[in-house]
Design a protein around this motif. Structure first.
Motif, mmCIF file in Angstrom:
data_model
loop_
_atom_site.group_PDB
_atom_site.id
_atom_site.type_symbol
_atom_site.label_atom_id
_atom_site.label_comp_id
_atom_site.label_asym_id
_atom_site.label_seq_id
_atom_site.Cartn_x
_atom_site.Cartn_y
_atom_site.Cartn_z
ATOM 1 N N CYS A 202 0.836 -1.204 0.000
ATOM 2 C CA CYS A 202 0.000 0.000 0.000
ATOM 3 C C CYS A 202 0.869 1.251 0.000
ATOM 4 O O CYS A 202 0.611 2.206 -0.757
ATOM 5 C CB CYS A 202 -0.911 -0.022 1.235
ATOM 6 S SG CYS A 202 -2.011 1.387 1.380
ATOM 7 N N ILE A 203 1.915 1.247 0.824
ATOM 8 C CA ILE A 203 2.820 2.394 0.890
ATOM 9 C C ILE A 203 3.574 2.553 -0.432
ATOM 10 O O ILE A 203 3.743 3.668 -0.940
ATOM 11 C CB ILE A 203 3.802 2.231 2.069
ATOM 12 C CG1 ILE A 203 3.024 2.301 3.402
ATOM 13 C CG2 ILE A 203 4.892 3.300 2.034
ATOM 14 C CD1 ILE A 203 3.830 1.867 4.608
ATOM 15 N N ALA B 1 3.535 5.703 -3.092
ATOM 16 C CA ALA B 1 4.757 6.403 -3.496
ATOM 17 C C ALA B 1 5.049 6.276 -4.986
ATOM 18 O O ALA B 1 6.046 6.803 -5.473
ATOM 19 C CB ALA B 1 5.936 5.862 -2.697
ATOM 20 N N GLY B 2 4.174 5.569 -5.716
ATOM 21 C CA GLY B 2 4.341 5.434 -7.151
ATOM 22 C C GLY B 2 5.333 4.376 -7.581
ATOM 23 O O GLY B 2 5.866 4.421 -8.693
ATOM 24 N N LEU B 3 5.566 3.378 -6.710
ATOM 25 C CA LEU B 3 6.547 2.333 -7.015
ATOM 26 C C LEU B 3 5.894 1.010 -7.402
ATOM 27 O O LEU B 3 6.592 -0.001 -7.548
ATOM 28 C CB LEU B 3 7.475 2.099 -5.804
ATOM 29 C CG LEU B 3 8.306 3.296 -5.339
ATOM 30 C CD1 LEU B 3 9.154 2.914 -4.134
ATOM 31 C CD2 LEU B 3 9.188 3.811 -6.466
ATOM 32 N N GLY B 4 4.589 0.997 -7.553
ATOM 33 C CA GLY B 4 3.914 -0.253 -7.895
ATOM 34 C C GLY B 4 3.701 -1.119 -6.677
ATOM 35 O O GLY B 4 3.737 -0.647 -5.544
ATOM 36 N N LYS B 5 3.522 -2.426 -6.901
ATOM 37 C CA LYS B 5 3.173 -3.340 -5.818
ATOM 38 C C LYS B 5 4.408 -4.009 -5.203
ATOM 39 O O LYS B 5 4.516 -5.224 -5.122
ATOM 40 C CB LYS B 5 2.198 -4.403 -6.326
ATOM 41 C CG LYS B 5 0.855 -3.831 -6.776
ATOM 42 C CD LYS B 5 -0.105 -4.938 -7.193
ATOM 43 C CE LYS B 5 -1.472 -4.372 -7.566
ATOM 44 N NZ LYS B 5 -2.438 -5.442 -7.940
ATOM 45 N N GLU B 6 5.340 -3.192 -4.759
ATOM 46 C CA GLU B 6 6.554 -3.699 -4.118
ATOM 47 C C GLU B 6 6.255 -4.057 -2.664
ATOM 48 O O GLU B 6 5.608 -3.288 -1.954
ATOM 49 C CB GLU B 6 7.662 -2.648 -4.176
ATOM 50 C CG GLU B 6 8.965 -3.071 -3.514
ATOM 51 C CD GLU B 6 9.553 -4.309 -4.143
ATOM 52 O OE1 GLU B 6 9.567 -5.362 -3.445
ATOM 53 O OE2 GLU B 6 9.984 -4.236 -5.324
ATOM 54 N N ARG B 7 6.723 -5.244 -2.228
ATOM 55 C CA ARG B 7 6.487 -5.676 -0.856
ATOM 56 C C ARG B 7 7.763 -5.794 -0.034
ATOM 57 O O ARG B 7 7.699 -6.076 1.156
ATOM 58 C CB ARG B 7 5.759 -7.030 -0.853
ATOM 59 C CG ARG B 7 4.316 -6.934 -1.338
ATOM 60 C CD ARG B 7 3.560 -8.219 -1.093
ATOM 61 N NE ARG B 7 2.124 -8.052 -1.290
ATOM 62 C CZ ARG B 7 1.212 -8.919 -0.853
ATOM 63 N NH1 ARG B 7 1.584 -10.005 -0.206
ATOM 64 N NH2 ARG B 7 -0.080 -8.681 -1.062
ATOM 65 N N ASP B 8 8.901 -5.582 -0.659
ATOM 66 C CA ASP B 8 10.178 -5.634 0.050
ATOM 67 C C ASP B 8 10.479 -4.239 0.593
ATOM 68 O O ASP B 8 10.816 -3.323 -0.154
ATOM 69 C CB ASP B 8 11.281 -6.090 -0.902
ATOM 70 C CG ASP B 8 12.616 -6.317 -0.199
ATOM 71 O OD1 ASP B 8 12.917 -5.566 0.747
ATOM 72 O OD2 ASP B 8 13.342 -7.243 -0.607
ATOM 73 N N VAL B 9 10.370 -4.085 1.908
ATOM 74 C CA VAL B 9 10.474 -2.752 2.502
ATOM 75 C C VAL B 9 11.872 -2.162 2.313
ATOM 76 O O VAL B 9 12.016 -0.939 2.144
ATOM 77 C CB VAL B 9 10.077 -2.781 3.997
ATOM 78 C CG1 VAL B 9 11.079 -3.558 4.832
ATOM 79 C CG2 VAL B 9 9.902 -1.364 4.541
#
Length: 226
Positions: free
Chosen positions: A104-105, A109-117
């Motif tokens: 979600c974050i 932020a416009g980075l797509g569906k990235e899940r690696d914090v």
């Protein structure tokens, strides 16, 4: 008087195990968490501390009592709780699935569906990551960079006031808060990019000088390596 500060991350909790966001929300230590903390407590059992402190969250309080009970060379009275050393506050995301929260974050932020914090922070930088977290929070309650930095400075000032006559103290805090301290006060960090997240029960050592300056000298040391 210069004060040596042993910062301990609390043990594994139920929310850690369930992969849930855990800032000011609290959950109990797991059996694994307690067993791992016993290793840390044993590693520190022969080190004299003038006092022990913790954040005011129960997982930290339970952790500091394990440290206190195992120490054989210190006479520690009542543990003082320092709310300034609470974990980072994640607002409406508290208790949510971690991967879904980072996604979600990332999207905000416009980075797509990235899940690696770590990838998210490395792309955005810590400042923009905190801002994106607050913006993605439906209620905008999550701490942003400035709010957290202000609290962190206040925490160090409070600790200096409490420990002015103490040579060595132990303080139990939280992973993201300790990591953020290290980004700011550890000379091996560039103060911009992400660094490794401290392990549950790990030891981070800092020096608090007479004039209130704080420097981290060891970061995320495991009990078996101490």
């Amino acid at each position: 008087m210069t004060t040596e500060v042993y910062l301990i991350r609390h043990g594994e909790t139920m929310f850690n195990q369930l992969n849930k966001v855990q800032g000011w929300a609290d959950s109990p230590l797991t059996i694994k968490g307690i067993n791992d903390l016993k290793k840390t407590a044993e590693a520190l059992s022969q080190i004299h501390f003038d006092n022990m402190y913790s954040s005011d969250l129960k997982r930290a309080i339970d952790t500091v009592h394990l440290m206190k009970n195992a120490n054989e060379v210190s006479e520690i009275g009542k543990i003082k709780k320092l709310p300034e050393f609470r974990e980072v506050f994640f607002g409406s995301f508290e208790g949510d699935d971690i991967d879904q929260t980072w996604e979600c974050i990332s999207q905000k932020a416009g980075l797509g569906k990235e899940r690696d914090v770590q990838k998210i922070i490395n792309q955005l930088g810590l400042y923009k990551f905190r801002e994106a977290t607050k913006a993605a929070d439906p209620r905008h309650l999550a701490e942003n960079y400035d709010e957290l930095n202000t609290r962190m400075i206040r925490a160090i000032k409070k600790l200096r006031e409490e420990t002015v006559n103490e040579n060595r103290v132990l303080l139990v805090s939280h992973g993201d808060f300790i990591k953020t301290l290290a980004i700011k006060y550890w000379n091996k960090s560039d103060g911009i990019h992400d660094i490794a997240f401290p392990d549950n029960g790990s030891i981070t050592r800092g020096i608090l000088s007479d004039d209130g300056k704080f420097e981290i000298v060891d970061y995320n040391i495991k009990a078996e390596d101490f």
